[in-house]
Design an enzyme around this catalytic site. Structure first.
Site, PDB file in Angstrom:
ATOM      1  N   ASP A  51       0.871  -1.179   0.000  1.00 55.83           N
ATOM      2  CA  ASP A  51       0.000   0.000   0.000  1.00 55.83           C
ATOM      3  C   ASP A  51       0.906   1.227   0.000  1.00 55.83           C
ATOM      4  OD1 ASP A  51      -2.194  -1.674   0.220  1.00 55.83           O
ATOM      5  OD2 ASP A  51      -2.418  -1.388   2.377  1.00 55.83           O
TER       6      ASP A  51
ATOM      7  N   GLU B  54      -9.033   0.173  -4.561  1.00 55.05           N
ATOM      8  CA  GLU B  54      -8.159   0.918  -3.652  1.00 55.05           C
ATOM      9  C   GLU B  54      -7.007   1.521  -4.455  1.00 55.05           C
ATOM     10  OE1 GLU B  54      -6.913  -1.947  -0.726  1.00 55.05           O
ATOM     11  OE2 GLU B  54      -8.880  -2.008   0.238  1.00 55.05           O
TER      12      GLU B  54
END
Length: 271
Positions: free
Chosen positions: A158, A240
């Site tokens: 991420d 995302e």
């Protein structure tokens, strides 16, 4: 008195026997912590200029607590994923940007922590920032929480972009007023990244990479991150904007549970 005297004379022998039994009894020991396979490395040993802001070692996350398994603020990845980030970082530095990682390899025990939290419908400590529009009872059904995570395979990361030179993100103060993660950049938590339209781990459809409601500048920032990483072998999760997995994964079917700590990759050298 004769019987009592005999008992006293036998006492040393009884004590010696008990000590011998105690010494011979097996001592219960904690199982040793699992270590990472040699294919895993600390990102900073491969790409030291990448900024690391490991959110799950802090309380500034959707749970509101430090997450199980995160012993130290360290990004651990498989070697191919780390090497790909090094190449991406080199390209971005020439353009005046840097990558910043929020999470890398994630132990299964951390995923289990997320699952326990999601099932506790009374704990909504961080709702106002991370999931203001989502009923907590819907986190599993809507795909925000799952019992397995690709992060546990070691090739998922991420991350975001930071414009250079960048000031550090200020520390989160537990108990401070929370602002929705999709609020304008000037209002939400002051992350030092470029404006991506939402904060990290924002449980909202606005986090979808190609959501049409974001501004042109936010879209350009997302596409810059995506195109740079895709060119180095990463695949984005469409729901995302921050979530990327390196392909092909060295461990596509293995979910590891060694802790995020320097000792887990001690002695592992970037090759």
């Amino acid at each position: 008195m004769t019987g009592l005297g005999t008992a006293f004379r036998a006492l040393p022998t009884l004590v010696a026997g008990l000590l011998a039994l105690t010494a011979a009894a097996p001592v219960a020991q904690a199982a040793p912590e699992p270590e990472a396979p040699p294919e895993f490395v600390a990102l900073r040993s491969v790409a030291p200029t990448v900024t690391e802001e490991m959110r799950y070692t802090t309380v500034h996350n959707f749970v509101g607590d430090r997450i199980d398994g995160y012993r130290q603020p360290l990004c651990i990845l498989t070697r191919p994923a780390a090497d790909a980030l090094r190449r991406a970082q080199a390209r971005l530095l020439r353009q005046g940007y840097s990558l910043k990682v929020y999470d890398c390899y994630r132990p299964q025990r951390a995923v289990d922590h997320f699952v326990r939290w999601a099932k506790d419908l009374q704990d909504e400590t961080m709702k106002q920032e991370f999931y203001p529009h989502v009923d907590k009872s819907r986190l599993f059904a809507d795909g925000y929480i799952a019992e397995k995570s690709g992060h546990s395979r070691g090739s998922t990361v991420d991350l975001t972009l930071v414009k250079l030179p960048a000031l550090p993100t200020r520390p989160y103060l537990p108990g401070e007023p929370l602002v929705p993660c999709f609020a304008p950049r000037s209002e939400r938590f002051p992350d030092n990244s470029v404006d991506m339209g939402t904060g990290y781990d924002c449980f909202d459809t606005l986090s979808h990479t190609d959501d049409p409601r974001i501004t042109a500048k936010q879209r350009a920032n997302r596409q810059m991150l995506k195109s740079t990483l895709v060119a180095e072998g990463f695949v984005n999760l469409p729901e995302e904007w921050w979530h990327f997995t390196y392909k092909p994964e060295p461990f596509p079917g293995t979910f590891f549970d060694f802790p995020v700590a320097r000792r887990s990759v001690a002695g592992h050298r970037a090759g």
